[in-house]
Design an enzyme around this catalytic site. Structure first.
Site, PDB file in Angstrom:
ATOM      1  N   ASP A 155       4.084   1.432  22.096  1.00 15.53           N
ATOM      2  CA  ASP A 155       3.740   1.486  20.661  1.00 15.53           C
ATOM      3  C   ASP A 155       3.161   0.149  20.200  1.00 15.53           C
ATOM      4  OD1 ASP A 155       3.413   2.661  18.210  1.00 15.53           O
ATOM      5  OD2 ASP A 155       5.497   2.484  17.583  1.00 15.53           O
ATOM      6  N   GLY A 204      10.046   1.389   9.121  1.00 18.51           N
ATOM      7  CA  GLY A 204       9.383   2.131  10.186  1.00 18.51           C
ATOM      8  C   GLY A 204       9.869   3.558  10.168  1.00 18.51           C
ATOM      9  N   THR A 205       9.489   4.304  11.180  1.00 17.34           N
ATOM     10  CA  THR A 205       9.885   5.705  11.267  1.00 17.34           C
ATOM     11  C   THR A 205      11.400   5.803  11.435  1.00 17.34           C
ATOM     12  OG1 THR A 205       7.854   5.910  12.531  1.00 17.34           O
ATOM     13  CG2 THR A 205       9.254   7.840  12.455  1.00 17.34           C
ATOM     14  N   PHE A 206      11.956   4.878  12.192  1.00 16.81           N
ATOM     15  CA  PHE A 206      13.359   5.020  12.570  1.00 16.81           C
ATOM     16  C   PHE A 206      14.303   4.076  11.833  1.00 16.81           C
ATOM     17  CE2 PHE A 206      10.613   5.963  16.214  1.00 16.81           C
ATOM     18  CZ  PHE A 206      10.918   7.314  16.354  1.00 16.81           C
ATOM     19  N   GLU A 242      14.939   0.867   8.497  1.00 15.90           N
ATOM     20  CA  GLU A 242      14.521   0.050   7.362  1.00 15.90           C
ATOM     21  C   GLU A 242      14.945  -1.374   7.718  1.00 15.90           C
ATOM     22  OE1 GLU A 242      16.527   0.845   3.500  1.00 15.90           O
ATOM     23  OE2 GLU A 242      14.478   1.336   2.909  1.00 15.90           O
ATOM     24  N   VAL A 243      14.041  -2.316   7.531  1.00 18.30           N
ATOM     25  CA  VAL A 243      14.356  -3.691   7.938  1.00 18.30           C
ATOM     26  C   VAL A 243      14.552  -4.551   6.693  1.00 18.30           C
ATOM     27  CG1 VAL A 243      13.558  -5.703   9.248  1.00 18.30           C
ATOM     28  CG2 VAL A 243      13.096  -3.409  10.108  1.00 18.30           C
TER      29      VAL A 243
HETATM   30  N1  LIG Z   1      12.651  -9.599  13.073  1.00 15.40           N
HETATM   31  C1  LIG Z   1      11.884  -9.233  12.058  1.00 15.40           C
HETATM   32  N2  LIG Z   1      11.517 -10.146  11.120  1.00 15.40           N
HETATM   33  C2  LIG Z   1      10.738  -9.791  10.079  1.00 15.40           C
HETATM   34  N3  LIG Z   1      10.269  -8.553   9.875  1.00 15.40           N
HETATM   35  C3  LIG Z   1      10.596  -7.591  10.769  1.00 15.40           C
HETATM   36  C4  LIG Z   1      11.424  -7.875  11.895  1.00 15.40           C
HETATM   37  N4  LIG Z   1      11.556  -6.735  12.610  1.00 15.40           N
HETATM   38  C5  LIG Z   1      10.864  -5.790  11.964  1.00 15.40           C
HETATM   39  N5  LIG Z   1      10.284  -6.287  10.852  1.00 15.40           N
HETATM   40  C6  LIG Z   1       9.432  -5.560   9.896  1.00 15.40           C
HETATM   41  O1  LIG Z   1       9.880  -4.218   9.796  1.00 15.40           O
HETATM   42  C7  LIG Z   1       8.864  -3.303  10.225  1.00 15.40           C
HETATM   43  C8  LIG Z   1       9.504  -2.132  10.941  1.00 15.40           C
HETATM   44  O2  LIG Z   1      10.203  -2.595  12.087  1.00 15.40           O
HETATM   45  P1  LIG Z   1      10.244  -1.778  13.441  1.00 15.40           P
HETATM   46  O3  LIG Z   1       8.858  -1.514  13.900  1.00 15.40           O
HETATM   47  O4  LIG Z   1      11.142  -2.475  14.401  1.00 15.40           O
HETATM   48  O5  LIG Z   1      10.895  -0.408  12.943  1.00 15.40           O
HETATM   49  P2  LIG Z   1      10.762   1.074  13.510  1.00 15.40           P
HETATM   50  O6  LIG Z   1      11.573   1.948  12.614  1.00 15.40           O
HETATM   51  O7  LIG Z   1      11.139   1.088  14.951  1.00 15.40           O
HETATM   52  O8  LIG Z   1       9.205   1.334  13.345  1.00 15.40           O
HETATM   53  P3  LIG Z   1       8.189   2.359  14.056  1.00 15.40           P
HETATM   54  O9  LIG Z   1       7.838   3.362  13.023  1.00 15.40           O
HETATM   55  O10 LIG Z   1       7.013   1.496  14.431  1.00 15.40           O
HETATM   56  O11 LIG Z   1       8.881   2.914  15.268  1.00 15.40           O
HETATM   57  C9  LIG Z   1       7.912  -4.135  11.078  1.00 15.40           C
HETATM   58  O12 LIG Z   1       6.588  -3.625  11.028  1.00 15.40           O
HETATM   59  C10 LIG Z   1       7.993  -5.501  10.421  1.00 15.40           C
HETATM   60  O13 LIG Z   1       7.104  -5.590   9.331  1.00 15.40           O
END
Ligand SMILES: Nc1ncnc2c1ncn2[C@@H]1O[C@H](COP(=O)(O)OP(=O)(O)OP(=O)(O)O)[C@@H](O)[C@H]1O
Length: 375
Positions: free
Chosen positions: A128, A13-15, A17-18
């Site tokens: 969001d 995501g923007t913030f 890496e998962v």
């Molecule tokens: N618990 C989880 N299990 C499996 N995949 C996950 C999980 N949490 C997040 N992901 C994957 O990682 C991606 C990014 O997660 P997340 O939206 O929490 O990050 P972010 O950096 O906050 O993103 P954004 O740009 O939406 O703010 C999700 O779209 C999903 O595909």
């Protein structure tokens, strides 16, 4: 000290890496959200909206479960350990050529509305809602990414730049932060349409194009609404030549009339008239769902089982624990295993496939979806 073995990248995501990882002690699979920003101290970590919201909203069968918070004070790196989900809603529909069964869509949208209702009843709105933040494992759905959420009673205007463009409500696009929790319902309407039609409803290329895409389909808003927007907007001139929209209906003729009616009630310009989560859950579209749902999740013990089903066996520590609170303490040198330095396992190259090392990229980057242009 190596608490987790990293297996693969799950998302970005923007913030953050998962990463998919496995607990070395329990063998349980988890998702580790490695934050791109660094944090100066534990207070900053504790003040994170995502952590505070998850604490307030958990446990709930449709809110992703935060298992642990890993903070490495010397480097300022932070990682949130979640139950592992299979895929997000965008991945679920991506590349599909045939429409999904209405019963499946109905069950997922019902669960999504349950999560929204729980959130709104607890004084929080998400800001969001989009398919990437809706996570699935088998028949279960959980809402994730509370990084943008705010308190429903916070004072307007909201000044931060939030919400992903395609799912942004008109009041959010057109005013200087005079929007409220009903923007989440607009997001659900867009998601509901997208999983039904298999393409996004308003895929704007920029803010202006976003507004145009909405007008092309819904028509320009009535004068009364425009006047209200005008009173709360200084960043743009709101003066649209009146236009009739082509309508949502003909894009989703294959779904039931009730479903189309509910989508259009979620995508109402006037957010005061837009349906709320409770009214949506009571809509005739879900008349067979209320009973079905209570059969599916009949008791609190099954609820908690469902919450754990994605992550495999419960760890010893969690067994018998009724309400989970993320492990976090002020002492980074504590013996508490949650303070195992996340950087150690992440940087251990034998454990990570190439390209999956934690990368600190430009946090403002926007990852464009893999959709073709439809309009
Ligand atoms: N618990 C989880 N299990 C499996 N995949 C996950 C999980 N949490 C997040 N992901 C994957 O990682 C991606 C990014 O997660 P997340 O939206 O929490 O990050 P972010 O950096 O906050 O993103 P954004 O740009 O939406 O703010 C999700 O779209 C999903 O595909």
């Amino acid at each position: 000290m190596h608490k987790y073995r990293l297996i693969s990248k799950k998302g970005e995501g923007t913030f953050s890496e998962v990463l998919k990882a496995q607990s070395i002690k329990t063998g349980k699979f988890v998702a580790i959200k490695c934050m791109k920003n660094h944090f100066n101290n534990i207070e900053q970590v504790n003040n994170l909206r995502e952590i505070q919201a998850l604490r307030r909203l958990s446990p709930h069968p449709h809110i992703v479960k935060l298992l642990e918070v890993l903070y490495d004070e010397p480097t300022g790196r932070l990682a949130l350990v979640f139950e592992l989900m299979e895929l997000n809603m965008y991945e679920w529909i991506r590349g599909r050529k045939n429409y999904l069964p209405e019963a499946k869509i109905k069950s997922y949208i019902y669960q999504l509305l349950k999560s929204i209702d729980h959130m709104h009843s607890n004084g929080i709105f998400h800001r969001d809602i989009k398919p990437e933040n809706v996570l699935l494992v088998e028949d279960n759905l959980k809402l994730a990414d509370f990084g943008s959420c705010r308190g429903i009673h916070s004072k307007q205007p909201f000044t931060e730049y939030i919400s992903t463009r395609w799912y942004r409500s008109p009041e959010c696009l057109l005013t200087d932060g005079y929007y409220n929790y009903k923007m989440d319902i607009w997001g659900v309407g867009c998601v509901f349409f997208e999983v039904s039609a298999l393409f996004p409803l308003f895929p704007g290329k920029n803010e202006l194009d976003q507004i145009n895409k909405i007008h092309n389909i819904l028509g320009t808003p009535p004068q009364r609404i425009l006047e209200d927007f005008r009173n709360h907007a200084s960043h743009m001139e709101i003066n649209f030549p009146p236009k009739e929209g082509t309508g949502i209906e003909k894009l989703i003729m294959h779904i039931s009339e009730d479903a189309r009616d509910l989508i259009s009630k979620m995508l109402t310009y006037n957010y005061e008239e837009r349906i709320n989560s409770k009214e949506a859950l009571a809509h005739p579209y879900f008349k067979d769902m209320n009973e079905e749902y209570s059969k599916r999740i009949p008791s609190p013990s099954l609820k908690s089982h469902l919450a754990d089903s994605a992550a495999g066996e419960k760890s010893k520590e969690e067994k018998g624990q009724k309400r989970f609170l993320p492990l976090i303490s002020k002492n980074p040198n504590s013996k508490n295993p949650s303070f195992a330095k996340i950087s150690m396992s992440i940087e251990n190259k034998t454990l990570i496939p190439k390209n999956f090392a934690l990368s600190i990229k430009n946090p403002t980057q926007y990852v464009q979806k893999n959709y073709k242009s439809y309009y």
